[in-house]
Write a protein that holds these residues in place. Structure first.
Motif, PDB file in Angstrom:
ATOM      1  N   UNK A   1     -10.726   3.369   0.071  1.00  0.00           N
ATOM      2  CA  UNK A   1     -10.564   3.690   1.483  1.00  0.00           C
ATOM      3  C   UNK A   1     -11.686   4.621   1.926  1.00  0.00           C
ATOM      4  N   UNK A   2     -12.153   4.438   3.167  1.00  0.00           N
ATOM      5  CA  UNK A   2     -13.232   5.253   3.696  1.00  0.00           C
ATOM      6  C   UNK A   2     -12.898   6.737   3.613  1.00  0.00           C
ATOM      7  N   UNK A   3     -13.899   7.509   3.213  1.00  0.00           N
ATOM      8  CA  UNK A   3     -13.812   8.961   3.252  1.00  0.00           C
ATOM      9  C   UNK A   3     -14.982   9.419   4.111  1.00  0.00           C
ATOM     10  N   UNK A   4     -14.700  10.097   5.205  1.00  0.00           N
ATOM     11  CA  UNK A   4     -15.734  10.517   6.149  1.00  0.00           C
ATOM     12  C   UNK A   4     -16.605   9.318   6.549  1.00  0.00           C
TER      13      UNK A   4
ATOM     14  N   UNK B   1      -2.779  -6.488   3.370  1.00  0.00           N
ATOM     15  CA  UNK B   1      -4.002  -6.622   2.579  1.00  0.00           C
ATOM     16  C   UNK B   1      -5.207  -6.889   3.484  1.00  0.00           C
ATOM     17  N   UNK B   2      -5.013  -7.690   4.530  1.00  0.00           N
ATOM     18  CA  UNK B   2      -6.090  -7.985   5.467  1.00  0.00           C
ATOM     19  C   UNK B   2      -6.537  -6.711   6.187  1.00  0.00           C
ATOM     20  N   UNK B   3      -5.582  -5.917   6.625  1.00  0.00           N
ATOM     21  CA  UNK B   3      -5.899  -4.642   7.270  1.00  0.00           C
ATOM     22  C   UNK B   3      -6.599  -3.713   6.291  1.00  0.00           C
ATOM     23  N   UNK B   4      -6.122  -3.689   5.079  1.00  0.00           N
ATOM     24  CA  UNK B   4      -6.699  -2.815   4.058  1.00  0.00           C
ATOM     25  C   UNK B   4      -8.171  -3.139   3.819  1.00  0.00           C
ATOM     26  N   UNK B   5      -8.527  -4.420   3.821  1.00  0.00           N
ATOM     27  CA  UNK B   5      -9.915  -4.822   3.625  1.00  0.00           C
ATOM     28  C   UNK B   5     -10.836  -4.208   4.677  1.00  0.00           C
ATOM     29  N   UNK B   6     -10.329  -4.032   5.885  1.00  0.00           N
ATOM     30  CA  UNK B   6     -11.135  -3.499   6.984  1.00  0.00           C
ATOM     31  C   UNK B   6     -11.383  -2.000   6.873  1.00  0.00           C
ATOM     32  N   UNK B   7     -10.600  -1.312   6.082  1.00  0.00           N
ATOM     33  CA  UNK B   7     -10.741   0.147   5.980  1.00  0.00           C
ATOM     34  C   UNK B   7     -11.206   0.567   4.583  1.00  0.00           C
TER      35      UNK B   7
END
Length: 166
Positions: A22-25, A8-14
């Motif tokens: 999640x980031x797109x472009x 979850x911590x990693x997910x917050x960063x992306x």
């Protein structure tokens, strides 16, 4: 293996702070904050000024730097998240960590194939989960229809009593 909190911590960063997906472009602004390209351009068009939605720093021009590393990380996180969701969506036997594929009609509970072969369920009747769902769904529908008719009758009686008393 990474813990749920670490994932979850990693997910917050992306995740883009504008669309919360999640980031797109992904692109970086001069201040260092990251956004999806479409999210930041729509934000700037809507506000009619070039400023960072996070720190409010204003920019004279629309300089966007592509963030390839963030794009790769976002894609990996998206895949990891989808895989985790697929695994979590399958119910598992607490004893054997096997998928619950059978419904024990005798005990009225879901069980795995290993449990079905065990001593506890030896003389019980089973059906596949999908079949059990259909069977019990029909029973619930029938019960709802019956209760709806009874409720309608009660409401009609209440109305008649209201007219007589009123």
């Amino acid at each position: 293996m990474a813990s749920k909190d670490q994932v979850e911590s990693l997910t917050e960063e992306v995740v883009c702070p504008i669309c919360l997906d999640f980031f797109t472009d992904p692109v970086s602004l001069e201040c260092g904050h990251n956004f999806c390209r479409s999210c930041i351009t729509q934000s700037w068009d809507k506000e009619a000024r070039n400023s960072c939605p996070e720190c409010r720093e204003q920019f004279t021009d629309r300089t966007l730097r592509v963030s390839w590393a963030l794009a790769r990380l976002s894609e990996k996180a998206r895949t990891l998240s989808l895989n985790r969701t697929e695994k979590e969506s399958k119910l598992q036997c607490e004893e054997h960590q096997e998928e619950l594929k059978l419904f024990c009609e005798t005990d009225k509970k879901l069980i795995c194939v290993l449990c079905a072969g065990g001593r506890e369920h030896r003389d019980h009747r089973f059906m596949l989960v999908d079949e059990a769902v259909e069977t019990y769904k029909d029973q619930v529908k029938s019960s709802i229809q019956s209760l709806t008719k009874k409720l309608s009758g009660i409401q009609q009686m209440e109305q008649k009593q209201g007219i007589v008393l009123g």
